[in-house]
Design an enzyme around this catalytic site. Structure first.
Site, mmCIF file in Angstrom:
data_model
loop_
_atom_site.group_PDB
_atom_site.id
_atom_site.type_symbol
_atom_site.label_atom_id
_atom_site.label_comp_id
_atom_site.label_asym_id
_atom_site.label_seq_id
_atom_site.Cartn_x
_atom_site.Cartn_y
_atom_site.Cartn_z
ATOM 1 N N GLY A 115 0.834 -1.194 0.000
ATOM 2 C CA GLY A 115 0.000 0.000 0.000
ATOM 3 C C GLY A 115 0.867 1.242 0.000
ATOM 4 O O GLY A 115 2.082 1.168 0.179
ATOM 5 N N GLY B 7 0.823 5.779 0.870
ATOM 6 C CA GLY B 7 0.106 6.904 1.442
ATOM 7 C C GLY B 7 0.786 8.192 1.058
ATOM 8 O O GLY B 7 1.531 8.243 0.079
ATOM 9 N N ARG B 8 0.553 9.241 1.865
ATOM 10 C CA ARG B 8 1.127 10.550 1.554
ATOM 11 C C ARG B 8 2.592 10.647 1.960
ATOM 12 O O ARG B 8 3.287 11.571 1.576
ATOM 13 C CB ARG B 8 0.349 11.647 2.296
ATOM 14 N N SER B 9 3.060 9.674 2.797
ATOM 15 C CA SER B 9 4.438 9.772 3.295
ATOM 16 C C SER B 9 5.332 8.633 2.860
ATOM 17 O O SER B 9 6.559 8.780 2.900
ATOM 18 C CB SER B 9 4.459 9.772 4.823
ATOM 19 N N ALA B 10 4.742 7.498 2.508
ATOM 20 C CA ALA B 10 5.573 6.310 2.336
ATOM 21 C C ALA B 10 4.895 5.253 1.485
ATOM 22 O O ALA B 10 3.695 5.324 1.220
ATOM 23 C CB ALA B 10 5.875 5.723 3.721
ATOM 24 N N ASP C 7 -4.989 11.928 12.842
ATOM 25 C CA ASP C 7 -4.967 11.367 11.501
ATOM 26 C C ASP C 7 -5.457 9.904 11.483
ATOM 27 O O ASP C 7 -4.965 9.079 10.733
ATOM 28 C CB ASP C 7 -3.523 11.436 10.947
ATOM 29 N N VAL D 20 4.534 0.940 1.441
ATOM 30 C CA VAL D 20 4.652 -0.177 2.375
ATOM 31 C C VAL D 20 4.683 -1.495 1.600
ATOM 32 O O VAL D 20 3.876 -1.703 0.687
ATOM 33 C CB VAL D 20 3.477 -0.180 3.386
ATOM 34 N N LYS E 277 8.151 -0.169 5.731
ATOM 35 C CA LYS E 277 7.578 1.117 5.307
ATOM 36 C C LYS E 277 8.742 2.030 4.944
ATOM 37 O O LYS E 277 9.557 2.377 5.805
ATOM 38 C CB LYS E 277 6.739 1.702 6.458
HETATM 39 N N1 LIG Z 1 1.644 -3.131 8.689
HETATM 40 C C1 LIG Z 1 0.902 -3.164 7.612
HETATM 41 N N2 LIG Z 1 0.330 -4.324 7.188
HETATM 42 C C2 LIG Z 1 -0.432 -4.346 6.065
HETATM 43 N N3 LIG Z 1 -0.688 -3.268 5.282
HETATM 44 C C3 LIG Z 1 -0.148 -2.091 5.657
HETATM 45 C C4 LIG Z 1 0.662 -1.973 6.833
HETATM 46 N N4 LIG Z 1 1.054 -0.685 6.956
HETATM 47 C C5 LIG Z 1 0.509 -0.025 5.921
HETATM 48 N N5 LIG Z 1 -0.213 -0.846 5.131
HETATM 49 C C6 LIG Z 1 -0.946 -0.453 3.894
HETATM 50 O O1 LIG Z 1 -0.236 0.614 3.276
HETATM 51 C C7 LIG Z 1 -1.038 1.823 3.255
HETATM 52 C C8 LIG Z 1 -0.144 3.027 3.501
HETATM 53 O O2 LIG Z 1 0.506 2.899 4.752
HETATM 54 P P1 LIG Z 1 0.583 4.102 5.803
HETATM 55 O O3 LIG Z 1 -0.770 4.537 6.168
HETATM 56 O O4 LIG Z 1 1.462 3.667 6.925
HETATM 57 O O5 LIG Z 1 1.309 5.221 4.892
HETATM 58 P P2 LIG Z 1 1.331 6.802 5.083
HETATM 59 O O6 LIG Z 1 2.038 7.372 3.902
HETATM 60 O O7 LIG Z 1 1.901 7.136 6.428
HETATM 61 O O8 LIG Z 1 -0.228 7.167 5.050
HETATM 62 P P3 LIG Z 1 -0.997 8.575 5.223
HETATM 63 O O9 LIG Z 1 -1.369 9.005 3.847
HETATM 64 O O10 LIG Z 1 -2.201 8.199 6.028
HETATM 65 O O11 LIG Z 1 -0.069 9.507 5.941
HETATM 66 C C9 LIG Z 1 -2.113 1.597 4.311
HETATM 67 O O12 LIG Z 1 -3.271 2.348 4.064
HETATM 68 C C10 LIG Z 1 -2.339 0.094 4.212
HETATM 69 O O13 LIG Z 1 -3.188 -0.194 3.106
#
Ligand SMILES: Nc1ncnc2c1ncn2[C@@H]1O[C@H](COP(=O)(O)OP(=O)(O)OP(=O)(O)O)[C@@H](O)[C@H]1O
Ligand SMILES: [Mg+2]
Length: 214
Positions: free
Chosen positions: A33, A35-38, A132, A40, A51
């Site tokens: 997956g 998101g806006r920061s990373a 968040d 995964v 991540k």
């Molecule tokens: N530990 C995990 N196990 C399974 N899927 C995960 C896990 N961590 C993240 N994901 C998937 O990856 C996506 C992005 O991860 P995460 O929310 O940590 O990123 P982010 O960039 O910090 O997000 P945001 O946009 O909320 O700041 C999640 O919405 C989820 O679908």
């Protein structure tokens, strides 16, 4: 462990129209997956998630790792296994985000909403300020438990109403018989954008029983 660092370093990003896209990664990394920061990944053959933060967001890696350490031992949060300058390694969660549950019409029972509420209360007891907490940051594991991911903003000082508003929407709409249990992704995204722009009429019931209008 050098292995995780090497895996994290294998991830290469390119910026397209202002959005970071992963363009190369080690073949042992399975996309999970973004998101806006990373981005995964699941590390193949393990139950661990890697991540990797985008080049302009790497400072969040240490912040999120420190918060996971502070949450250590609270069920409903993944455990932290390692962190480095650009990445963290946490438990991989087999399951679906609440966003995916809504998109696919998978029932979200009230007990799980309470479970998330208890986990967030436990985080507050450890001096954190959960922020968040949105539909893509809450997962239902295949064991039927709630798991809260993405805790990077739990030290934010500004109070975030996301979770309170989600609970309100759950009781005021989701639990009603007329409310559709499956919602198309585009509509969910549209609702998210409108919520952020404060275009949705949300009526919050305050502790004193007064209903607050937007
Ligand atoms: N530990 C995990 N196990 C399974 N899927 C995960 C896990 N961590 C993240 N994901 C998937 O990856 C996506 C992005 O991860 P995460 O929310 O940590 O990123 P982010 O960039 O910090 O997000 P945001 O946009 O909320 O700041 C999640 O919405 C989820 O679908
Ligand atoms: Mg997220």
């Amino acid at each position: 462990m050098k292995r995780y660092k090497t895996l994290a370093e294998s991830v290469r990003f390119r910026r397209e129209l202002g959005i970071w896209k992963p363009v190369a990664h080690d073949e042992r990394l399975i996309f999970g997956g973004e998101g806006r920061s990373a981005v995964v990944y699941r590390i193949q053959g393990t139950d661990k998630a890697l991540k990797v933060f985008y080049p302009d967001k790497v400072h969040i890696a240490k912040e999120e790792a420190d918060i996971y350490k502070q949450l250590s031992g609270i069920p409903s949060f993944p455990s932290l296994h390692e962190s480095g300058g650009t990445y963290i390694v946490i438990d991989w969660i087999n399951g679906k985000t609440l966003f995916e549950c809504l998109e696919e019409g998978i029932d979200i029972p009230g007990e799980l909403v309470d479970e998330a509420d208890r986990a967030l209360a436990a985080a507050r007891k450890r001096g954190l300020n959960p922020s968040d907490v949105h539909l893509r940051n809450i997962m239902i594991s295949d064991k039927g438990r709630i798991v809260l991911i993405d805790v990077a903003r739990f030290r934010q000082t500004k109070d975030c109403m996301n979770w309170e508003d989600l609970k309100t929407a759950y009781t005021q709409f989701y639990t009603k018989r007329f409310f559709p249990k499956r919602i198309p992704k585009r509509l969910l995204n549209m609702i998210g954008v409108m919520y952020k722009k404060k275009l949705l009429p949300i009526y919050r019931r305050k502790a004193n029983g007064v209903t607050e209008h937007p």
